[in-house]
Motif scaffolding. Sequence first.
Motif, PDB file in Angstrom:
ATOM      1  N   LEU A 129      -6.295   2.559   1.226  1.00 59.20           N
ATOM      2  CA  LEU A 129      -5.104   3.418   1.211  1.00 59.20           C
ATOM      3  C   LEU A 129      -5.250   4.634   2.109  1.00 59.20           C
ATOM      4  CD1 LEU A 129      -4.187   3.377  -2.593  1.00 59.20           C
ATOM      5  CD2 LEU A 129      -3.406   1.841  -0.776  1.00 59.20           C
ATOM      6  N   ILE A 137       0.955   4.316  -2.763  1.00 64.62           N
ATOM      7  CA  ILE A 137       0.719   5.718  -2.390  1.00 64.62           C
ATOM      8  C   ILE A 137       1.891   6.590  -2.817  1.00 64.62           C
ATOM      9  CG2 ILE A 137       0.454   7.288  -0.446  1.00 64.62           C
ATOM     10  CD1 ILE A 137      -1.048   5.040   1.005  1.00 64.62           C
ATOM     11  N   ALA A 146       0.833  -1.208   0.000  1.00 66.09           N
ATOM     12  CA  ALA A 146       0.000   0.000   0.000  1.00 66.09           C
ATOM     13  C   ALA A 146       0.866   1.256   0.000  1.00 66.09           C
ATOM     14  CB  ALA A 146      -0.933  -0.021   1.213  1.00 66.09           C
TER      15      ALA A 146
END
Length: 564
Positions: free
Chosen positions: A409, A365, A361
Amino acid sequence: MYLRTTQRKKKDGTAVRYVQLAHNHRVGGSTQAEVLHNFGREDQLDTDGLRRLVTSINRYLGEGGDAAAPVAGGGLQVTGSRPLGAVWLLQGLWRQLDIDAALTKILGARRFRTDVERVLFALVANRAIAPASKLSAAEWAGRDTAIPGLQAMDEDQAYRAMDLLVEADAQAEVQEAVFFAVANLLNLEVDLLFFDTTNTYFERDEPDAGENPFRTYGKSKDHRDDLPQITIGLAVTKEGVPVRCWCWPGGTSDQAILPQVKDDMRDWKLGRVITVVDRGFSSADNLAYLTRAGGHFIAGMRMRDGNDLAEAALARQGRYQSVRDNLRVKEVKLDQAPGRRFVICHNPAQEERDRHHREEAITRIEAELERIRTQRERDAKRLTTAKARERAEATHVRAECALIEHPTLKRWLRTSKSGRLAIDRAKVKAEERLDGKYLLTSSDPHLTAEEIAVGYKALLEAERGFRDLKTVLELRPVFHRLEHRIRAHVLLCWLALLLIRVAERRTGQTWNRISTELGRVHEVTLTGDAGQLTQTTPLTSEQATIYRGCGIKPPPRITAADPA
């Protein structure tokens, strides 16, 4: 070509006749008989064989060969065939567990034009084998399957039986009688009692109106907050056998439910019971209520909501004890919570999965934030008009909003002082401490840390019960509008879950496999000149093993005979 008989005398003077199939043909100027087949002595003649031959010849010639014509074997023809095997097993368990006796006792001595116990069994069997609406269930019981002791039923009888069931269970008398009958027979251990809740929603636009509405909006565990729902509670033993069910309005919170559950189970006088609940029920008030009258609990604790006890337990140093390959436990004691025990559980495999998902994740990002930053800088240099820059900035803001609203997220993001998105490194570091861990608390001083951890993991049986209610038994959609009918529907599903869980325990097979295999056992009706005969198809070895494992006698080969 014709049949003829010949005769010869034995030494004692008695005559013996023989039957032959002969054909005449000419030899020279005379006619002679040629024997094509000897059928043997007339007193030992296979007349059924001759009838089959006649039928075969007629069928070939197109005379009397239609589907409705009698076949061989005394003119018998198949006039009906309905599946029996799975229903027979459920009925055997129904009676073996004394559910019929419990219902009869609770329903009392009132007289009904129909056998309410048989109608209720038919509805429970339908829920386990072929879940459908009550109208379809009535047709299924009367035409599509064989229900011993019930020739037919209609929708009105189904609704009447449901009304009587929920009326008799106003104070859970039916559930109590059924459970104790089952507990005594199966020798169930109820020292650990697992409780959890779920929701079931209704395909309608508006919730119930008026005082004390039942179908209301609430936080849906099925992620359907847009539809009215009810809340269902289920208590099961560590063997997965359902003990009791509850229904509440859809907006009822988990925190308000547990005191009622505790009081209801205390009325059953089960003895020493340890209630096992999930994190949603672990408020201080709920846990204190569970310890009333000598009760005890095992509860999961929230670790991410700033709970002081959780923070203190996780901060304590200590050595883990290996319980299983995928489970280590560590018990800690806190001065600020006397009488409470805290067990930190650690799963190394889950720790690795948590780390992998978090790193994946974060990588996504970082890539998206870098893309937005690069594009923003490029647009600042490339675009010359204020309007173009404004449109470009709106595009960048939409991309940032998509990240903020992302379901997985968004937890790793924060807004910096400059107003830009950034990764919350403090949150990442805090989560690293919790990889593969969960925190339990218990009030029982006699359980070991291992027993607390293993007992809590068995809470999955309650979750499995809800999963089977919604999938195998098709709790939803609920084809009812009135509150008491909805409650009766949940009760029928609870009884069906009880029967299939006992069958699974005894055979070691899933109910889907059991139902499929036994669904091949049919009850066949044969009709002829001599009357009507009903018999079952022969059992395979696998089918016989299922009946034997459940301690149920298989259906007899001849189930009914009605001479003409």
